[in-house]
Design an enzyme around this catalytic site. Structure first.
Site, short mmCIF file in Angstrom:
data_model
loop_
_atom_site.label_atom_id
_atom_site.label_comp_id
_atom_site.label_asym_id
_atom_site.label_seq_id
_atom_site.Cartn_x
_atom_site.Cartn_y
_atom_site.Cartn_z
CG HIS A 200 -2.13 -1.03 0.75
ND1 HIS A 200 -2.10 -2.33 1.16
CD2 HIS A 200 -3.18 -0.90 -0.08
CE1 HIS A 200 -3.14 -2.96 0.62
NE2 HIS A 200 -3.81 -2.11 -0.12
NE ARG A 307 -6.49 0.60 -3.28
CZ ARG A 307 -5.87 0.73 -4.46
NH1 ARG A 307 -5.69 1.92 -4.99
NH2 ARG A 307 -5.43 -0.33 -5.10
NE ARG A 343 -11.45 -1.39 -1.68
CZ ARG A 343 -10.15 -1.65 -1.89
NH1 ARG A 343 -9.81 -2.54 -2.82
NH2 ARG A 343 -9.22 -1.02 -1.23
CD GLU A 442 -9.85 -7.78 -3.47
OE1 GLU A 442 -8.83 -7.14 -3.77
OE2 GLU A 442 -10.66 -7.38 -2.61
CG ASN A 465 -3.03 -4.54 -6.65
OD1 ASN A 465 -2.56 -4.64 -7.78
ND2 ASN A 465 -3.50 -3.41 -6.17
CG ASP A 466 -5.67 -8.30 -2.25
OD1 ASP A 466 -4.66 -8.58 -1.59
OD2 ASP A 466 -6.40 -7.31 -2.01
NE ARG A 476 -1.47 -5.74 -1.94
CZ ARG A 476 -2.65 -5.19 -2.19
NH1 ARG A 476 -3.75 -5.91 -2.08
NH2 ARG A 476 -2.73 -3.94 -2.56
CB CYS A 513 -9.81 -1.56 -9.99
SG CYS A 513 -10.16 -2.77 -8.72
C1 PEP Z 1 -6.43 -5.18 -5.61
O1 PEP Z 1 -6.31 -6.00 -4.70
O2 PEP Z 1 -6.03 -5.36 -6.77
C2 PEP Z 1 -7.06 -3.87 -5.34
C3 PEP Z 1 -7.33 -3.04 -6.31
O3 PEP Z 1 -7.33 -3.54 -4.05
P1 PEP Z 1 -6.24 -3.11 -2.97
O4 PEP Z 1 -4.95 -2.87 -3.69
O5 PEP Z 1 -6.75 -1.91 -2.29
O6 PEP Z 1 -6.18 -4.32 -2.08
MG MG Z 2 -7.44 -5.83 -2.91
#
Ligand code: PEP
Ligand code: MG
Length: 590
Positions: A200, A307, A343, A442, A465-466, A476, A513
């Site tokens: 993050h 977010r 979200r 995700e 990402n997840d 991650r 996303c």
């Molecule tokens: C993701 O997981 O790809 C996502 C967009 O959410 P975050 O990065 O906030 O977990």
């Molecule tokens: Mg995520």
């Protein structure tokens, strides 16, 4: 200090993970070294005297600080309490201690930091074995160690709020709120020991447009405050004490990068349409309402991911319904009728809850995060849903649930929305009862069940990402396994293709996303898989638009077909690099 040794210092090049593009050149500020080990670092024999000089200087500054603290304590609290500082002063003036640290520097040709940490931690151990009243002094020894290290390595992070000149911040790690609170005017770049592509901290650095490299392992030990630093966030490189030729090359490269970025400004008001006329929707990801302006400036057509958990960062108290409502209204107002996907809270894991938990979870990425956390904290969840439904009146807004792993969670979350609607109706409060509801895909389980989920949602948004983290079992945010975190892994690509196809089959709109949407390397395969909506960090929007406008759908279909046949991420990446460089050479410098 670093600047003294700087003239003699040799250039060092460190490779990490570029998470926010661009080049920055400025002196280093090294953030607190308090929380981590100081690894042994050797210095050339003729540098040892410079290390001794740094030690003397740091001890002098530390002494002055303590005298100052002592005086203020006498004034405010009294002489008795102030006497605790006498032990600190005594230790700093202790000739035996000083000799031991000096001997360690000269004997091993090591840095002053390493010598201070080694000798003082040895002292602390000795004290621990002593009678209780002396063992309690261990805390004071650690205190002195911290102070000396801080004065050796540079400023504390608190002082980052009051910068007067440009700097590059070197840190072991940063919390998202630390990154978010940075002074954008003076902080030119970030070099971080920890972290991966989609940590993050990386996401916020990208949102703020600060060039950043993470996953460097030990950059904070390698460089000292004041050292000259180059950050190349595009290629994931950090150069410490560059020689004049490297510096000149980077200055030239930085100019080219700025020219390339400026050349993209012209695309702002042009549609994201492929060369053969296929219209694509480009949306922005935001963490703060103030980012909407950047989304629009960069040509975004709305917000594809808000977010909202960032409302919790930087504040010690839980946001009220009004806090939520105001933030959402601000976003919707600034979007001026464009679509916004809000979200629901994705708290947990590396965001907010762990840092405040009395007993942190053993495995927070697999723990009580996201929709799980909300379903266990219904008062908080309902507060947010009320605010979203209220803010949604007359606006183009949708609600999205994160980290869905089974249909029961989705049904439970939807039934809570229905309960909240009933409450609002009973209370006669204006709200939007027919708000579209979607889920983030995700987790592999959500991806594999998307045909069933498609019957119960209005849209999917793929959080790569997840999805990558959980598909490949790679944390991650962990730099030790960052090289395994790959959007090009065939398993990830197959899941993506299947979700996009499922959406097309069931007439459920699909967007991506996650950060993959912001990587122009993947624009062609995603288009070819049938993706019609990309949502990414605002600074990435122009380049993605440029990529979309540079290719045809036919080309993209071929690329997508081809990548599905490779068996390793290396083959996929090699192929995609070659394909992307052909259409947009300026984006991939050699
Ligand atoms: C993701 O997981 O790809 C996502 C967009 O959410 P975050 O990065 O906030 O977990
Ligand atoms: Mg995520």
């Amino acid at each position: 200090m670093g600047t003294d040794a700087g003239n003699l210092a040799e250039m060092r090049i460190k490779k990490g993970i570029g998470v926010s593009p661009g080049v920055a050149i400025a002196p280093a500020v090294v953030m607190d070294t308090e929380e981590f080990d100081i690894p042994m670092r050797h210095v050339p024999v003729d540098h040892a005297q410079a290390e001794l000089a740094r030690l003397v200087k740091a001890a002098d500054v530390s002494k002055r600080e303590i005298l100052d603290l002592r005086a203020r304590t006498v004034e405010r609290i009294g002489q008795e309490t102030a006497s605790i500082f006498d032990f600190h002063l005594g230790l700093l003036e202790d000739k035996v201690l000083h000799q031991k640290i000096s001997d360690t520097i000269l004997g091993g040709n090591v840095t002053a930091e390493y010598a201070v940490a080694t000798v003082l931690r040895g002292y602390a151990k000795e004290f621990l074995g002593m009678p209780q009243y002396l063992a309690e002094r261990v805390k004071d020894i650690y205190d002195i160690e911290k102070r000396l290290l801080r004065n050796l390595t540079g400023q504390r992070h608190e002082s980052l709020a009051h910068l007067t000149k440009d700097v590059i911040v070197l840190a072991r790690d940063l919390t998202p709120s630390q990154t978010a609170g940075m002074d954008r005017n003076h902080i030119r770049g970030l070099a971080i020991d920890a972290g991966g592509q989609t940590s993050h901290t990386a996401i916020v650095a990208r949102a703020l447009g600060i060039p950043a490299v993470v996953g460097l392992n030990d950059v904070t030990a390698e460089a000292s405050a004041g050292d000259s630093i180059i950050i190349d966030g595009t290629r994931g490189v950090v150069v410490i004490d560059p020689d004049s030729e490297t510096l000149a090359n980077y200055e030239q490269y930085a100019i080219q990068q700025v020219e390339f970025i400026h050349s993209l400004d012209a695309l702002r008001d042009l549609p994201a349409t492929t060369r053969d006329g296929h219209e694509i929707t480009l949306l922005g990801n935001i963490e703060f309402p103030s980012e909407v302006r950047t989304v629009l400036e960069k040509g975004g057509q709305g917000v594809g991911l808000y977010r909202t958990e960032f409302l919790y960062l930087g504040s010690d108290v839980e946001p009220t319904e009004e806090d939520h409502y105001k933030a959402y209204c601000q976003v919707l107002e600034e979007c001026q009728g464009r679509p916004v996907v809000i979200r629901t809270l994705d708290l947990g894991a590396d965001k907010y809850t762990q840092s405040r938990a009395r007993v942190p979870e053993r495995n927070p990425m697999l723990g009580c995060r996201s929709i799980r956390f909300c379903l266990q904290n219904l008062v908080m969840f309902k507060t947010q849903i009320r605010a979203i439904l209220r803010a949604g009146v007359g606006a183009k807004v949708s609600m999205m649930f994160p980290l869905i792993t089974n249909l029961m969670e989705l049904r439970q979350a939807k039934s809570i929305v229905r309960d909240v609607i009933e409450d609002l109706e009973e209370e006669g409060i204006e709200h939007r009862p027919d708000m579209p509801i979607g889920i983030m895909v995700e987790t592999p389980s959500a991806a594999l069940q998307c045909d069933a989920a498609a019957k119960e949602v209005d849209f999917f948004s793929i959080g790569t990402n997840d999805l990558i983290q959980y598909t490949l079992a790679v944390d991650r945010g962990n730099e030790k396994v960052a090289s395994l975190f790959s959007a090009a892994n065939p398993a990830v690509l197959h899941l993506l293709r299947d979700v996009i196809r499922s959406g097309l089959r069931h007439d459920v709109p699909v967007s991506v996303c996650g950060e993959m949407a912001a990587d122009p390397l993947f624009t062609m395969p995603l288009l070819g898989m049938g993706l019609k909506t990309f949502s990414c960090a605002p600074p990435a929007l122009p380049e993605i638009k440029k990529m979309i406008r540079s290719v045809t759908m036919e080309q993209s279909l071929q690329v997508a077909r081809k990548v599905m046949n490779f068996e390793s991420d290396k083959e996929v990446l090699n192929f995609l690099h070659a394909a992307a460089r052909k259409v947009l050479p300026a984006a991939w410098p050699d």
